[in-house]
Design an enzyme around this catalytic site. Structure first.
Site, PDB file in Angstrom:
ATOM      1  N   ARG A 143       0.840  -1.199   0.000  1.00  0.00           N
ATOM      2  CA  ARG A 143       0.000   0.000   0.000  1.00  0.00           C
ATOM      3  C   ARG A 143       0.882   1.259   0.000  1.00  0.00           C
ATOM      4  O   ARG A 143       2.089   1.180   0.184  1.00  0.00           O
ATOM      5  CB  ARG A 143      -0.908   0.017   1.255  1.00  0.00           C
ATOM      6  CG  ARG A 143      -2.021  -0.988   1.199  1.00  0.00           C
ATOM      7  CD  ARG A 143      -2.759  -1.085   2.522  1.00  0.00           C
ATOM      8  NE  ARG A 143      -1.965  -1.741   3.540  1.00  0.00           N
ATOM      9  CZ  ARG A 143      -2.356  -1.941   4.803  1.00  0.00           C
ATOM     10  NH1 ARG A 143      -3.530  -1.496   5.185  1.00  0.00           N
ATOM     11  NH2 ARG A 143      -1.581  -2.556   5.657  1.00  0.00           N
ATOM     12  N   LYS A 145       1.798   1.673   7.301  1.00  0.00           N
ATOM     13  CA  LYS A 145       2.138   0.828   8.459  1.00  0.00           C
ATOM     14  C   LYS A 145       2.988   1.583   9.467  1.00  0.00           C
ATOM     15  O   LYS A 145       3.590   2.616   9.150  1.00  0.00           O
ATOM     16  CB  LYS A 145       2.906  -0.431   7.992  1.00  0.00           C
ATOM     17  CG  LYS A 145       2.044  -1.464   7.314  1.00  0.00           C
ATOM     18  CD  LYS A 145       0.757  -1.774   8.062  1.00  0.00           C
ATOM     19  CE  LYS A 145       0.953  -2.570   9.339  1.00  0.00           C
ATOM     20  NZ  LYS A 145      -0.346  -2.803  10.034  1.00  0.00           N
ATOM     21  N   TYR A 199      -0.840   4.196  10.679  1.00  0.00           N
ATOM     22  CA  TYR A 199      -1.192   3.200  11.710  1.00  0.00           C
ATOM     23  C   TYR A 199       0.019   3.020  12.613  1.00  0.00           C
ATOM     24  O   TYR A 199       1.154   2.977  12.140  1.00  0.00           O
ATOM     25  CB  TYR A 199      -1.527   1.846  11.072  1.00  0.00           C
ATOM     26  CG  TYR A 199      -2.854   1.810  10.357  1.00  0.00           C
ATOM     27  CD1 TYR A 199      -4.032   1.924  11.076  1.00  0.00           C
ATOM     28  CD2 TYR A 199      -2.933   1.666   8.986  1.00  0.00           C
ATOM     29  CE1 TYR A 199      -5.260   1.914  10.432  1.00  0.00           C
ATOM     30  CE2 TYR A 199      -4.157   1.647   8.332  1.00  0.00           C
ATOM     31  CZ  TYR A 199      -5.324   1.769   9.063  1.00  0.00           C
ATOM     32  OH  TYR A 199      -6.533   1.773   8.430  1.00  0.00           O
ATOM     33  N   HIS A 250      -0.432   1.021  16.127  1.00  0.00           N
ATOM     34  CA  HIS A 250      -0.652  -0.184  16.942  1.00  0.00           C
ATOM     35  C   HIS A 250       0.435  -0.314  18.011  1.00  0.00           C
ATOM     36  O   HIS A 250       1.165  -1.304  18.088  1.00  0.00           O
ATOM     37  CB  HIS A 250      -0.706  -1.439  16.053  1.00  0.00           C
ATOM     38  CG  HIS A 250      -1.802  -1.378  15.033  1.00  0.00           C
ATOM     39  ND1 HIS A 250      -3.128  -1.463  15.385  1.00  0.00           N
ATOM     40  CD2 HIS A 250      -1.774  -1.204  13.701  1.00  0.00           C
ATOM     41  CE1 HIS A 250      -3.874  -1.344  14.286  1.00  0.00           C
ATOM     42  NE2 HIS A 250      -3.083  -1.180  13.258  1.00  0.00           N
ATOM     43  N   GLU A 257      -5.581   4.294  13.878  1.00  0.00           N
ATOM     44  CA  GLU A 257      -6.512   3.347  14.509  1.00  0.00           C
ATOM     45  C   GLU A 257      -7.200   3.889  15.756  1.00  0.00           C
ATOM     46  O   GLU A 257      -8.141   3.254  16.252  1.00  0.00           O
ATOM     47  CB  GLU A 257      -5.817   2.011  14.842  1.00  0.00           C
ATOM     48  CG  GLU A 257      -4.803   2.037  15.984  1.00  0.00           C
ATOM     49  CD  GLU A 257      -3.410   2.486  15.568  1.00  0.00           C
ATOM     50  OE1 GLU A 257      -3.249   2.946  14.421  1.00  0.00           O
ATOM     51  OE2 GLU A 257      -2.481   2.378  16.393  1.00  0.00           O
ATOM     52  N   ASP A 312      -2.730  -7.432  15.147  1.00  0.00           N
ATOM     53  CA  ASP A 312      -2.027  -6.141  15.174  1.00  0.00           C
ATOM     54  C   ASP A 312      -2.154  -5.473  16.543  1.00  0.00           C
ATOM     55  O   ASP A 312      -1.409  -4.550  16.867  1.00  0.00           O
ATOM     56  CB  ASP A 312      -2.511  -5.207  14.058  1.00  0.00           C
ATOM     57  CG  ASP A 312      -4.014  -5.005  14.061  1.00  0.00           C
ATOM     58  OD1 ASP A 312      -4.706  -5.663  14.861  1.00  0.00           O
ATOM     59  OD2 ASP A 312      -4.499  -4.181  13.269  1.00  0.00           O
TER      60      ASP A 312
HETATM   61  N1  LIG Z   1      -4.509  -7.970  10.788  1.00  0.00           N
HETATM   62  C1  LIG Z   1      -4.880  -6.960  10.030  1.00  0.00           C
HETATM   63  O1  LIG Z   1      -4.363  -6.748   8.937  1.00  0.00           O
HETATM   64  C2  LIG Z   1      -5.983  -6.043  10.489  1.00  0.00           C
HETATM   65  C3  LIG Z   1      -6.632  -5.168   9.602  1.00  0.00           C
HETATM   66  C4  LIG Z   1      -7.675  -4.378  10.086  1.00  0.00           C
HETATM   67  C5  LIG Z   1      -8.061  -4.449  11.420  1.00  0.00           C
HETATM   68  N2  LIG Z   1      -7.377  -5.292  12.247  1.00  0.00           N
HETATM   69  C6  LIG Z   1      -7.722  -5.454  13.653  1.00  0.00           C
HETATM   70  O2  LIG Z   1      -8.923  -6.186  13.814  1.00  0.00           O
HETATM   71  C7  LIG Z   1      -9.423  -5.929  15.130  1.00  0.00           C
HETATM   72  C8  LIG Z   1     -10.914  -5.645  15.063  1.00  0.00           C
HETATM   73  O3  LIG Z   1     -11.121  -4.400  14.413  1.00  0.00           O
HETATM   74  P1  LIG Z   1     -12.583  -3.800  14.160  1.00  0.00           P
HETATM   75  O4  LIG Z   1     -12.407  -2.614  13.300  1.00  0.00           O
HETATM   76  O5  LIG Z   1     -13.518  -4.865  13.759  1.00  0.00           O
HETATM   77  O6  LIG Z   1     -12.978  -3.297  15.633  1.00  0.00           O
HETATM   78  P2  LIG Z   1     -14.448  -2.904  16.135  1.00  0.00           P
HETATM   79  O7  LIG Z   1     -14.252  -1.959  17.260  1.00  0.00           O
HETATM   80  O8  LIG Z   1     -15.310  -2.505  14.988  1.00  0.00           O
HETATM   81  O9  LIG Z   1     -15.020  -4.284  16.680  1.00  0.00           O
HETATM   82  C9  LIG Z   1     -14.497  -4.949  17.789  1.00  0.00           C
HETATM   83  C10 LIG Z   1     -15.606  -5.718  18.440  1.00  0.00           C
HETATM   84  O10 LIG Z   1     -15.018  -6.538  19.471  1.00  0.00           O
HETATM   85  C11 LIG Z   1     -15.978  -6.623  20.491  1.00  0.00           C
HETATM   86  N3  LIG Z   1     -15.352  -7.138  21.703  1.00  0.00           N
HETATM   87  C12 LIG Z   1     -14.536  -6.496  22.581  1.00  0.00           C
HETATM   88  N4  LIG Z   1     -14.181  -7.345  23.576  1.00  0.00           N
HETATM   89  C13 LIG Z   1     -14.772  -8.545  23.299  1.00  0.00           C
HETATM   90  C14 LIG Z   1     -14.796  -9.808  23.933  1.00  0.00           C
HETATM   91  N5  LIG Z   1     -14.130 -10.013  25.055  1.00  0.00           N
HETATM   92  N6  LIG Z   1     -15.514 -10.819  23.361  1.00  0.00           N
HETATM   93  C15 LIG Z   1     -16.187 -10.615  22.203  1.00  0.00           C
HETATM   94  N7  LIG Z   1     -16.223  -9.429  21.563  1.00  0.00           N
HETATM   95  C16 LIG Z   1     -15.512  -8.407  22.099  1.00  0.00           C
HETATM   96  C17 LIG Z   1     -16.539  -5.204  20.606  1.00  0.00           C
HETATM   97  O11 LIG Z   1     -17.774  -5.177  21.286  1.00  0.00           O
HETATM   98  C18 LIG Z   1     -16.666  -4.831  19.129  1.00  0.00           C
HETATM   99  O12 LIG Z   1     -17.962  -5.113  18.605  1.00  0.00           O
HETATM  100  C19 LIG Z   1      -8.579  -4.752  15.647  1.00  0.00           C
HETATM  101  O13 LIG Z   1      -7.552  -5.230  16.486  1.00  0.00           O
HETATM  102  C20 LIG Z   1      -7.984  -4.166  14.403  1.00  0.00           C
HETATM  103  O14 LIG Z   1      -6.784  -3.433  14.664  1.00  0.00           O
HETATM  104  C21 LIG Z   1      -6.365  -6.072  11.806  1.00  0.00           C
END
Ligand SMILES: NC(=O)c1ccc[n+]([C@@H]2O[C@H](COP(=O)([O-])OP(=O)(O)OC[C@H]3O[C@@H](n4cnc5c(N)ncnc54)[C@H](O)[C@@H]3O)[C@@H](O)[C@H]2O)c1
Length: 370
Positions: free
Chosen positions: A15, A75, A94, A96, A118, A270
């Protein structure tokens, strides 16, 4: 302001912080944009495309960091980049930081002002600069799971949707936010049996309505997580406590009771991951196995589809980036949503959740600004 765009250097990260279209917007607003040569190669944008948009092309990242008042990236900065940041330079990317004390140390030492995509918020309590990449990662999570379920990849040898007369895969999504919703949407589209767990009852209600009965929803307790994970073919980790390290919801001991060849896709990696056995992987070697369970833990999933991702990211970051470029640090003081994104300023941690996760002192913004 002089705005710099270095080429991303994380493994298989294609990206780019600003697309040529976004550069045109910055230039139209009166800013100078300095782009490292080949920064857009991963999305098929040439140096000429950037020149036509009004950018100046520089030959090295070193020149971009040295000449810019604000750096726009995708990143988190890598060690060779931390050392090039300096006092009063704005970093917009980002970060993290919660699971990454080394990077935190590097940024604190640099004295820069770092706004993390984020943790920027919006008026409805969302995370507008995380959301587009979460949409991409959620959708990709099911593609990744489908690949890992193949027998030759170590998986159970299941087709996600099954075929008429043969049951589909059982997919459990922990966390029903943006990632979880988009993963569920893809999984349902392929014909999987899908369960979403979340801690928020209002969110479970919304999901129930959104999917009109095509997903099961469950309140996330230790019992519920255990039951669902033990019966799953695929578990998607999609929880988030903004700014903080992800809670560990599936321990190493639980893996022994999971189906052999089942697949974990820990999208939350992340933020440290929500499975005890998760460790970050890259697109070059995305999976590994623990106790017969395939783990996919790529920390920059959207980097695999950089054209889609860069466009989606730039759409969301543009108004915030323009405000930072036009007003500098004042934009952070004026806008509570950008203020929520401020993680590091003048050698201090200004995001409470990040500071608490790292066990370091938190400086509220007025104190840090002083
Ligand atoms: N690996 C990657 O490339 C990548 C890319 C984008 C996002 N992410 C990560 O994905 C994760 C989720 O992001 P998102 O945008 O969906 O967040 P979000 O805030 O939209 O959703 C997170 C959800 O988790 C729920 N939650 C919190 N604690 C919980 C628990 N103990 N049990 C069950 N549910 C619980 C919350 O209520 C919420 O609905 C983040 O860590 C984000 O940084 C990673």
């Amino acid at each position: 302001m002089k705005v710099g765009v270095p080429k991303e250097i994380k493994t298989h990260e294609y990206r780019v912080g600003l697309t040529p279209g976004a550069v045109r917007e910055y230039v139209a607003a009166g800013h100078s944009v300095l782009v490292e040569t080949n920064a857009g190669a991963g999305i098929g944008a040439t140096d000429d495309n950037y020149r036509k948009a009004g950018a100046t092309i520089l030959e090295s990242a070193r020149e971009v960091f040295a000449s810019s008042e604000m750096i726009v990236k995708v990143k988190e900065p890598q060690p060779s980049e931390w050392v090039q940041l300096r006092e009063s330079q704005i970093l917009f990317t980002y970060l993290h930081l919660a699971p990454d004390p080394e990077q935190a140390k590097g940024l604190l030492k640099s004295g820069c002002t770092a706004v993390a995509y984020e943790t920027v918020t919006d008026a409805v309590g969302g995370l507008p600069l995380l959301a587009p990449m979460s949409e991409v990662a959620g959708r990709l999570a099911i593609e990744a799971a489908g690949a890992a379920l193949k027998r030759y990849a170590g998986g159970r040898g299941l087709l996600i949707g099954g075929v008429p007369g043969v049951q589909p895969a059982r997919i459990v999504v922990i966390g029903g936010g943006v990632v979880g919703t988009h993963a569920a949407r893809m999984a349902i589209g392929l014909g999987a049996e899908v369960t979403i767990l979340d801690r928020s009852i209002p969110r479970l209600r919304e999901l129930d309505e959104l999917f009109e009965g095509r997903v099961r929803t469950r309140f996330s307790t230790i019992d519920a997580v255990e039951e669902e994970v033990f019966a799953a073919d695929v578990v998607i980790g999609a929880v988030l406590v903004p700014g903080a390290s992800a809670p560990k919801l599936v321990g190493r001991r639980m893996l022994g009771s999971m189906r052999k060849g089942s697949v974990i896709v820990d999208v939350a990696i992340d933020q440290g991951g929500c499975f005890e056995t998760s460790r970050p992987t890259t697109h070059a070697a995305p999976t590994y196995e623990v106790e017969g369970v395939i783990h996919y833990c790529v920390a920059n999933m959207p980097g695999a589809v950089p054209r889609t991702s860069s466009q989606a990211l730039n759409n969301a970051t543009l108004p915030f980036g323009l405000a930072l470029a036009s007003k500098g640090f004042a934009a952070v003081l004026e806008d509570p949503h950008l203020r929520a994104g401020l993680n590091v300023h003048h050698g201090r941690l200004t995001c409470r959740a990040v500071a608490e996760s790292l066990g370091l002192p938190f400086s509220p913004i007025d104190q840090a600004a002083a």
